[in-house]
Design a protein around this motif. Structure first.
Motif, short mmCIF file in Angstrom:
data_model
loop_
_atom_site.label_atom_id
_atom_site.label_comp_id
_atom_site.label_asym_id
_atom_site.label_seq_id
_atom_site.Cartn_x
_atom_site.Cartn_y
_atom_site.Cartn_z
N ALA A 130 0.83 -1.21 0.00
CA ALA A 130 0.00 0.00 0.00
C ALA A 130 0.86 1.26 0.00
O ALA A 130 0.54 2.25 -0.67
CB ALA A 130 -0.93 -0.01 1.20
N GLY A 131 1.96 1.24 0.76
CA GLY A 131 2.86 2.38 0.77
C GLY A 131 3.48 2.64 -0.60
O GLY A 131 3.64 3.79 -1.02
N TRP A 133 2.16 1.85 -3.57
CA TRP A 133 1.14 2.42 -4.46
C TRP A 133 0.80 3.86 -4.09
O TRP A 133 0.51 4.69 -4.96
CB TRP A 133 -0.12 1.56 -4.43
N LEU A 134 0.81 4.18 -2.80
CA LEU A 134 0.56 5.56 -2.39
C LEU A 134 1.66 6.48 -2.88
O LEU A 134 1.39 7.59 -3.36
CB LEU A 134 0.45 5.62 -0.86
N THR A 135 2.91 6.02 -2.81
CA THR A 135 4.03 6.83 -3.33
C THR A 135 3.89 7.05 -4.83
O THR A 135 4.13 8.15 -5.33
CB THR A 135 5.36 6.13 -3.00
N TYR A 137 1.13 7.11 -6.50
CA TYR A 137 0.03 8.06 -6.72
C TYR A 137 0.47 9.49 -6.46
O TYR A 137 0.16 10.41 -7.26
CB TYR A 137 -1.14 7.69 -5.80
N LEU A 138 1.21 9.73 -5.39
CA LEU A 138 1.67 11.08 -5.09
C LEU A 138 2.62 11.59 -6.17
O LEU A 138 2.56 12.77 -6.56
CB LEU A 138 2.36 11.11 -3.72
#
Length: 678
Positions: A130-131, A133-135, A137-138
Motif C-alpha cells: 500500500a505504501g 502504491w501511495l508513493t 500516486y503522489l
C-alpha cells in the motif's frame, strides 16, 4: 587595522535612477553563484519519472502475486510440486489411488497455510504494498501538476504575463529584488541565486539583444550547448550533502557489500555444487567401498554431516524407547554418537513402517532426514559409479528406493502395492499363479492376481490404479560403430538404449511415483549401466535419465581394446520402485585391422577442395603479389642483362682471339724474313 585588501566597490545606476554600491564578485564567488543558480533551476522531474518506473516494476508483479494467492491460495506451490505438463509439453499421468489423492490434497492444504502465513507477516506485506502504491500516486499527482521540465522563463521568474509592458516588468523587478536581496535574506543560501535570476530575467525583458536571443534561442545569452544528465534528486547535488553522501557510499562499498559476500560465502563454502555438504562427500568417499551393501546404508546416511547437524531434544530419550524396542537392526553399530544412533533408528523404523510408534517431533525429524536423503544418496551412487563398482552402485540405488517405498532390507516387493500386508503376501506366495515379484504381478491379468478377494471395492480400485501407474518399461539396446559395418579394435563403439513406457499413451508423461510414506513428491529416475560380463562386472559407462516421457533414448560410448567375442550387459535400474528393473545382454565380435580392410572413400568435391588454396594462403598471396611481381621484373632484367653480357663477352673473346691470331701471324712472318736474311 586591515587584515586583508579591501574589496573593490563598483557603483552602478539602475534604470530608475537609483545609485547603489555592490561588491565586485571574485572568480570563486562567481563559480559558487553559478552552482547555486544551477541548483535553483534544477528540475526533479526526471528523477520522479525514474523512481516511479522502479516502483511500478516492483508493485505490479507483487500485486498480481497477492491477488493470485488470494484467489487461488497455495496454487503456485502446488503447480511447482505437482505440475500438469512436462518440459516437452507432455501431460503428466498421476496415480489415482486414494492414498496419493489424499497426499496431494494434504499438500494443497499445507501450501494454502504456507501462502497465507501469519497475520502479522501478511499485514506487513500489505502495508508495504500500500505504501508503494501511495508513493506512486503522489508522484503521479506531482507530475500532473508540472507543466514541463523546468527551463529559464523570464516571465515566470518575474511573475508577469508574456504581454506585460516595460512598466509592469520594472515594477515586478523592484518588488522581487527587494524581497530576495541577499542582504535581506542572510539565512537563505539560495537568496543570491534567486536575486541573480531576477536580474537576468529583467535584463532579458528590457534589453533588445537579450530579448531577441530569448525569442530565437530560448535563452537570453544566445545559443547554448546541450547538457545530458541522469535523473537524480536535488539533494544529491547540493554541496552541503556531499560529505554525507560520500560517507554513505563508502559505508556501502567497504562494509555492506563485503559483509554480504562474506555471509553468503560462509553459508555456501561448506556445500558442493550438487548441494551436499563437502564433509559428507569426504565421509562417504572414505567409508563406501566395494563391499558396501544395502544393510550398511542407513547408518551411513545417519552419520552424514546433514544428519549430525540436527539437534537433540530432551524428550527424545523417552520417545525413542518404544521405537527402538521394535526396530530390527541388520548389522552391528559402527558409530556411537547419540544423534547418529537416533537418526539410524528413525530410518530403520521408516523402512520397517513403524510410523505409528513415532511422535510428531520424531516424524518431523524423519521427514527432514528423508529430504536430505535425495541429494546424499545421489552422491553415494555417483561415488560408486566413479569407482566402477556396479554392485555397490546397485546397492545405493536399492537403498534409495527403499527409503521412497518404505521397504526393509528383506521386505517383499509386493508391499509396494496399496493395502498389501503380511497376510495377503502369504496368500500370494501359495497355490496356482503364485507371485513373488512386482513385475510378475503387474504382467498378470486382473483375474489371475491374488490377494484381492478380501479387499473392499475401494481397495481393489486403489490396486488397479497402482498397477496402471507403475512404469511398464521396455528396454532395447544395440551396439554399433557409427557409419561402419564392422567393429574393429580401437573403434569407439556406441550402445544405443531405448526405454519405452508401454503403459503410457502418446503425449503422456509419468507423474510422481506412488510413495505414500515419502514426505515429498518424487519423480522416478532411471540409471543405465553398461557392465562387463562376469566375473569382472566393471562399469564401462553409465547415464542418469530424468526424462519422464513415454519414449526415452540415450547413448553410451566406450573404446574397444581387444579383438574377439565380447559380452556386455545393459542394466536399467529404477530408483523409485523395487522389482521393475530391466537388462539386455549384448554379444558382438571385434575384428582386427588386418581382417577388415576399410576403404577410405574421398568424395570428388573434397578432392577439389584440397586443391583450393586456404584462406591464409589467399591472404598471404594478395600481400605478396606485388613483391613477387617486382622480383619477377628484377629476374627478367637480370636475365636480359646476363644475355647481353654473355653476348658482349662472346664478341670480346672472339675479337681477342682474332687479335692473337693476327699477332701470331705477324710474328711468324717476321721470323721468316729473318731466316731469309741469314
Amino acid at each position: 587595522m586591515r587584515l586583508g585588501p579591501r574589496p573593490a566597490l563598483a557603483s552602478h545606476r539602475t534604470r530608475g535612477g537609483e545609485r547603489c554600491l555592490s561588491k565586485t564578485p571574485s572568480p570563486r564567488q562567481k563559480n559558487l553563484d553559478d552552482q547555486k543558480e544551477g541548483l535553483l533551476g534544477y528540475d526533479d522531474t526526471a528523477f520522479y519519472y525514474f523512481f516511479s518506473s522502479v516502483l511500478v516494476t516492483v508493485a505490479v508483479p507483487w500485486t498480481c502475486s497477492v491477488i493470485y494467492n488470494f484467489l487461488f491460495p497455495g496454487q503456485a506451490q502446488v503447480e511447482k510440486d505437482f505440475p500438469t505438463k512436462s518440459k516437452s509439453g507432455s501431460r503428466y499421468h498421476y496415480c489415482q489411488s486414494s492414498q496419493m489423492v489424499d497426499k496431494i490434497e494434504k499438500a494443497r492444504q499445507k501450501a494454502r497455510r504456507a501462502s497465507a502465513g501469519s497475520s502479522f507477516t501478511m499485514i506487513i506485506k500489505l502495508s508495504l504494498l500500500a505504501g508503494i502504491w501511495l508513493t506512486i500516486y503522489l508522484i503521479h499527482v506531482h507530475l500532473g501538476d508540472a507543466k514541463e521540465i523546468k527551463r529559464f522563463d523570464p516571465f515566470e521568474i518575474l511573475e508577469v504575463s508574456p504581454g506585460a509592458s516595460a512598466t509592469e516588468v520594472k515594477k515586478a523587478y523592484r518588488q522581487l529584488s527587494l524581497k530576495y536581496h541577499p542582504d535581506k535574506n542572510p539565512d537563505d543560501p539560495l537568496a543570491a541565486s534567486r536575486f541573480m535570476q531576477i536580474t537576468k530575467a529583467h535584463n532579458a525583458l528590457t534589453d533588445e539583444t537579450a530579448k531577441a536571443n530569448y525569442e530565437k534561442y530560448g535563452n537570453p545569452d544566445g545559443p547554448q550547448t546541450s547538457k545530458v544528465g541522469i535523473g537524480l534528486p536535488r539533494f544529491l547535488l547540493e554541496k552541503e550533502n556531499h560529505l554525507m553522501i560520500l560517507c554513505l557510499f563508502f559505508f556501502l562499498l567497504l562494509f555492506v557489500v563485503p559483509m554480504a559476500f562474506i555471509c553468503y560465502y560462509q553459508r555456501t563454502k561448506n556445500y558442493a555444487a550438487n548441494g551436499v555438504m563437502i564433509e559428507t562427500l569426504q565421509f562417504m568417499g572414505y567409508y563406501i567401498n566395494e563391499a558396501t551393501r544395502l544393510k550398511n546404508c542407513p547408518e551411513l546416511l545417519a552419520a552424514s554431516a546433514e544428519s549430525r547437524g540436527m539437534s537433540l531434544r530432551p524428550s527424545d530419550n523417552s520417545e525413542m524407547k518404544t521405537l527402538s524396542a521394535q526396530v530390527v537392526e541388520h548389522k552391528k553399530r559402527q558409530f556411537t554418537a547419540p544423534i547418529i544412533i537416533k537418526n539410524n533408528f528413525l530410518l530403520l523404523g521408516h523402512m520397517q513402517r513403524l510410523h505409528h510408534l513415532m511422535s510428531d517431533d520424531l516424524r518431523a525429524d524423519l521427514d527432514e532426514m528423508l529430504r536430505h536423503s535425495q541429494k546424499i544418496t545421489q552422491a553415494m551412487i555417483e561415488i560408486a559409479c566413479m569407482r566402477e563398482w556396479f554392485f555397490t552402485a546397485q546397492a545405493m540405488i536399492e537403498f534409495r528406493r527403499s527409503l521412497i517405498q518404505a521397504l526393509d532390507v528383506k521386505s517383499s516387493q509386493l508391499l509396494q502395492i496399496p493395502h498389501f500386508n503380511e497376510e495377503i503376501l502369504k496368500h500370494c506366495l501359495k497355490g496356482k499363479n503364485a507371485t513373488s515379484t512386482l513385475l510378475d504381478y503387474l504382467q498378470k491379468d486382473r483375474d489371475q492376481r491374488k490377494g484381492l478377494t478380501t479387499m473392499s471395492p475401494d481397495q481393489v480400485a486403489d490396486v488397479e490404479a497402482f498397477t496402471a501407474h507403475v512404469s511398464n518399461m521396455e528396454l532395447k539396446a544395440i551396439t554399433e560403430v557409427e557409419d561402419e559395418k564392422d567393429i574393429v579394435v580401437g573403434d569407439i563403439a556406441t550402445v544405443t538404449c531405448q526405454l519405452t513406457r508401454k503403459n503410457l499413451q502418446e503425449g503422456e508423461a509419468m507423474g510422481p511415483v506412488h510413495a505414500p510414506f515419502y514426505p515429498e513428491p518424487k519423480f522416478e529416475e532411471w540409471w543405465i549401466f553398461l557392465v562387463e560380463g562376469a566375473p569382472n562386472t566393471r562399469i564401462m559407462g553409465f547415464e542418469r535419465i530424468r526424462d519422464t516421457d513415454r519414449v526415452v533414448e540415450t547413448k553410451l560410448r566406450f573404446q574397444v581394446s581387444r579383438p574377439g567375442k565380447h559380452s556386455l550387459t545393459v542394466h536399467a535400474l529404477c530408483d523409485s520402485y523395487v522389482g521393475i528393473d530391466q537388462k539386455v545382454d549384448l554379444n558382438f565380435v571385434v575384428h582386427t585391422e588386418e581382417e577388415v580392410k576399410r576403404e577410405i572413400f574421398v568424395h570428388p568435391e573434397d578432392e577439389d577442395l584440397d586443391l583450393q588454396p586456404t584462406l591464409f594462403q589467399q591472404f598471404m598471396g594478395e600481400l605478396g603479389g606485388d613483391d613477387e611481381s617486382e622480383e619477377e621484373e628484377d629476374d627478367d632484367k637480370s636475365k636480359g642483362k646476363s644475355k647481353v653480357e654473355k653476348l658482349s663477352d662472346g664478341k670480346q673473346q672472339k675479337a681477342d682471339s682474332d687479335n692473337e691470331d693476327d699477332k701470331k701471324g705477324e710474328d711468324s712472318h717476321s721470323s721468316g724474313s729473318d731466316s731469309d736474311g741469314d
